[in-house]
Write a protein that holds these residues in place. Structure first.
Motif, PDB file in Angstrom:
ATOM      1  N   THR A 171       4.395  -4.157   2.904  1.00  8.28           N
ATOM      2  CA  THR A 171       4.388  -3.075   3.867  1.00  8.28           C
ATOM      3  C   THR A 171       3.303  -3.856   4.557  1.00  8.28           C
ATOM      4  O   THR A 171       3.352  -3.759   5.911  1.00  8.28           O
ATOM      5  N   PHE A 172       2.178  -3.791   3.945  1.00  6.22           N
ATOM      6  CA  PHE A 172       0.408  -4.379   4.571  1.00  6.22           C
ATOM      7  C   PHE A 172       0.758  -5.537   5.405  1.00  6.22           C
ATOM      8  O   PHE A 172       0.560  -6.209   5.972  1.00  6.22           O
ATOM      9  N   MET A 228       9.043   5.790   2.035  1.00  7.62           N
ATOM     10  CA  MET A 228       9.500   6.152   0.376  1.00  7.62           C
ATOM     11  C   MET A 228      10.719   6.071  -0.212  1.00  7.62           C
ATOM     12  O   MET A 228      11.375   6.156  -1.946  1.00  7.62           O
ATOM     13  N   GLU A 243       0.863  -3.125  -4.629  1.00  9.16           N
ATOM     14  CA  GLU A 243       0.603  -4.023  -3.208  1.00  9.16           C
ATOM     15  C   GLU A 243       0.529  -4.785  -2.996  1.00  9.16           C
ATOM     16  O   GLU A 243      -0.684  -5.212  -3.806  1.00  9.16           O
ATOM     17  N   ASP A 249       5.484  -3.969  -3.640  1.00  7.60           N
ATOM     18  CA  ASP A 249       5.553  -3.062  -1.525  1.00  7.60           C
ATOM     19  C   ASP A 249       5.100  -3.863  -0.795  1.00  7.60           C
ATOM     20  O   ASP A 249       4.026  -4.108  -0.643  1.00  7.60           O
ATOM     21  N   SER A 297       7.942  -0.438   3.475  1.00  8.34           N
ATOM     22  CA  SER A 297       8.238   0.906   5.378  1.00  8.34           C
ATOM     23  C   SER A 297       8.127   0.234   6.557  1.00  8.34           C
ATOM     24  O   SER A 297       7.812  -0.091   7.036  1.00  8.34           O
ATOM     25  N   THR A 303       9.382   1.568   9.418  1.00  9.22           N
ATOM     26  CA  THR A 303       8.602   2.095   9.683  1.00  9.22           C
ATOM     27  C   THR A 303       7.610   1.909  10.348  1.00  9.22           C
ATOM     28  O   THR A 303       6.687   2.287  11.750  1.00  9.22           O
ATOM     29  N   LYS A 304       6.642   0.798  10.141  1.00  6.06           N
ATOM     30  CA  LYS A 304       5.700   0.324  10.093  1.00  6.06           C
ATOM     31  C   LYS A 304       6.118  -0.766  11.184  1.00  6.06           C
ATOM     32  O   LYS A 304       6.493  -0.495  11.599  1.00  6.06           O
ATOM     33  N   THR A 309      11.680   6.271  11.201  1.00  8.32           N
ATOM     34  CA  THR A 309      11.511   5.746  10.253  1.00  8.32           C
ATOM     35  C   THR A 309      12.440   5.552   9.533  1.00  8.32           C
ATOM     36  O   THR A 309      14.199   5.914   9.099  1.00  8.32           O
ATOM     37  N   LEU A 310      11.893   4.481   8.196  1.00  7.31           N
ATOM     38  CA  LEU A 310      12.943   3.864   7.959  1.00  7.31           C
ATOM     39  C   LEU A 310      12.231   3.081   6.332  1.00  7.31           C
ATOM     40  O   LEU A 310      10.764   3.084   6.127  1.00  7.31           O
ATOM     41  N   LEU A 356       0.529   3.364  10.767  1.00  7.67           N
ATOM     42  CA  LEU A 356      -0.283   2.028  10.898  1.00  7.67           C
ATOM     43  C   LEU A 356       0.789   1.429  11.647  1.00  7.67           C
ATOM     44  O   LEU A 356       2.280   1.591  10.816  1.00  7.67           O
TER      45      LEU A 356
HETATM   46  C1  LIG Z   1       3.837   4.060   4.964  1.00 11.63           C
HETATM   47  C2  LIG Z   1       4.358   3.438   3.828  1.00 11.63           C
HETATM   48  C3  LIG Z   1       4.972   3.650   2.634  1.00 11.63           C
HETATM   49  C4  LIG Z   1       5.968   5.031   3.592  1.00 11.63           C
HETATM   50  O1  LIG Z   1       7.399   4.465   4.332  1.00 11.63           O
HETATM   51  P1  LIG Z   1       7.236   5.525   4.750  1.00 11.63           P
HETATM   52  O2  LIG Z   1       8.873   5.634   5.925  1.00 11.63           O
HETATM   53  O3  LIG Z   1       7.017   7.323   5.222  1.00 11.63           O
HETATM   54  O4  LIG Z   1       8.215   6.609   4.608  1.00 11.63           O
HETATM   55  C5  LIG Z   1       5.047   3.662   1.305  1.00 11.63           C
HETATM   56  N1  LIG Z   1       4.310   2.117   1.027  1.00 11.63           N
HETATM   57  C6  LIG Z   1       3.342   1.852   2.099  1.00 11.63           C
HETATM   58  C7  LIG Z   1       2.319   0.406   1.874  1.00 11.63           C
HETATM   59  C8  LIG Z   1       3.313   2.337   3.622  1.00 11.63           C
HETATM   60  O5  LIG Z   1       1.977   1.863   4.582  1.00 11.63           O
END
Ligand SMILES: *Cc1c(COP(=O)(O)O)cnc(C)c1O
Length: 393
Positions: free
Chosen positions: A182-183, A84, A151, A180, A202, A204-205, A214-215, A335
């Motif tokens: 991440t997925f 975030m 996304e 974004d 993220s 983190t995932k 958490t990053l 996730l």
């Molecule tokens: C989890 C997530 C975030 C936020 O990430 P954090 O590391 O939890 O702050 C943002 N975008 C997507 C698509 C996420 O899955």
């Protein structure tokens, strides 16, 4: 003579070694000592390399950024204290009062909140539109639209954005495109090669992959944009912990292996789930019955990703029975863990939405999202079969 307290207070010199450690050292130091003001001046000017103060940068963040840069084909990515923080830096480091930002309507929940609640307080207008519908998306563009945030694969219905059309409209109108990723991860698609100006993660995932750090990460193609995002992140203190960076670097060594295995499992699990009694529907981007199948295949090829969603018959009671019957599969709102995790959007990520708004997205009480891990697939299939049978009883 016993040691005086003073000799303990002064730093003991770090031992010299002609050999280097294979593993990265963790550098927790908040501050770095320079030899003299001329050198410090040169460090701040960027004419000589050297760290000064950890909020502005530290080696563990830089090593991690370089690894993700390599995956995304980016340069000088910025590591932040959470995903975030990366989303916030990308938006607030670039946009100003009077600008308009257009977002996908199924963005990550906190990104939606940032767009809807927080940006407005700073005079930045926001519209959300469906990124799978290029015509509707284009209609939401305004003369003052400065940025688009999407996304590629949405949460939790795994809809696939029309990236080629959105990138073309952004380019034609001089609008910045932020993705974004991440997925999808760079294993699925590298947004900077598809017209994106900014890529966000993220970490983190699944990049870090072990649910212990958490990053976030953000990279911009244009160095001026990169500088603006970096300065905003440093000023607002979005700095990542060196230890978390170190954990994520360690996680990344096996990212490609984990991702490929998780994706192979996800594909197999989706097919398995679709054959079980009590399962109403299964969502997996590259399956022929997915609403965006053709676009998914065109964009991602065979890379359908590690996420699967499905819907069972029955309401909350059936959902409770399902998670209770699968104690080995963590029921947890995240996730990308090495192991399979299960989330229930109606009671977590989408609980703030009205039931009608959820229903419009197809998110019922029987709707689950699975982040598939690297376990033995036969075990996973058996656990899900047992849990779904328990829910049907
Ligand atoms: C989890 C997530 C975030 C936020 O990430 P954090 O590391 O939890 O702050 C943002 N975008 C997507 C698509 C996420 O899955």
């Amino acid at each position: 003579m016993p040691e005086t307290p003073t000799s303990l207070i002064r730093r003991t010199p770090w031992p010299d070694s002609t050999s280097r450690p294979l593993g990265s050292p963790i550098q927790p130091s908040v501050v770095y000592a320079s030899p003299d003001p001329d050198t410090l001046d040169a460090q701040y000017a960027g004419t000589t390399p050297g760290y000064t103060y950890a909020r502005e940068g530290h080696p563990n963040a830089d090593v991690l950024a370089a690894k993700i840069d390599g995956l995304e084909g980016a340069t000088d990515g910025i590591i932040t204290g959470s995903g975030m923080a990366a989303v916030t830096a990308a938006l607030m480091g670039v946009l100003k009062a009077g600008d308009h930002v257009l977002g996908g309507d199924q963005l990550y929940g906190r990104s939606l909140r940032l767009m809807n609640q927080d940006l407005a307080r700073f005079g930045i207008a926001t519209t959300l539109a469906d990124p799978t519908d290029a015509t509707a998306f284009e209609a939401a563009i305004r003369p003052e639209t400065r940025m688009i945030l999407i996304e590629i694969v949405s949460n939790p219905t795994l809809r696939v954005a029309d990236l080629p059309a959105i990138a073309a409209m952004a380019r034609a109108r001089g609008i910045l495109l932020a993705v974004d990723n991440t997925f999808t991860t760079p294993r699925g698609l590298r947004p900077l090669y598809h017209g994106a100006d900014i890529v966000i993660h993220s970490v983190t995932k699944i990049l870090a992959g072990h649910s212990d750090a958490t990053l976030g990460y953000v990279a911009a193609k244009d160095p001026t944009l990169r500088r603006a995002i970096y300065d905003f992140a440093v000023t607002t203190g979005m700095t990542a912990s060196p230890f978390d960076c170190w954990l994520a670097e360690r996680g990344l060594f096996s990212f490609e292996l984990r991702y490929d295995r998780a994706e192979e499992n996800a594909r197999a699990l989706a097919d398995h789930l679709s054959g079980l009694t009590g399962v109403r529907r299964v969502l997996y981007p590259t399956r022929p019955d997915h609403p965006d199948h053709n676009r998914a295949v065109a964009l991602l090829g065979t890379r359908g990703g590690h996420m699967v969603s499905f819907e069972i018959e029955g309401g909350r009671a059936a959902a409770n029975a399902l998670t209770r019957a699968a104690p080995q599969i963590a029921f947890a709102p995240t996730l990308g863990d090495i192991g399979t995790t299960l989330s229930h959007p109606a009671s977590s990520s989408h609980r703030g939405m009205s039931e009608a708004a959820r229903a419009a997205l197809g998110i019922t009480e029987g709707f689950f999202r699975v982040s598939v891990g690297v376990e033995d697939i036969a075990t996973l299939k058996a656990e899900f079969a047992a849990a779904i049978a328990a829910a049907a009883r």
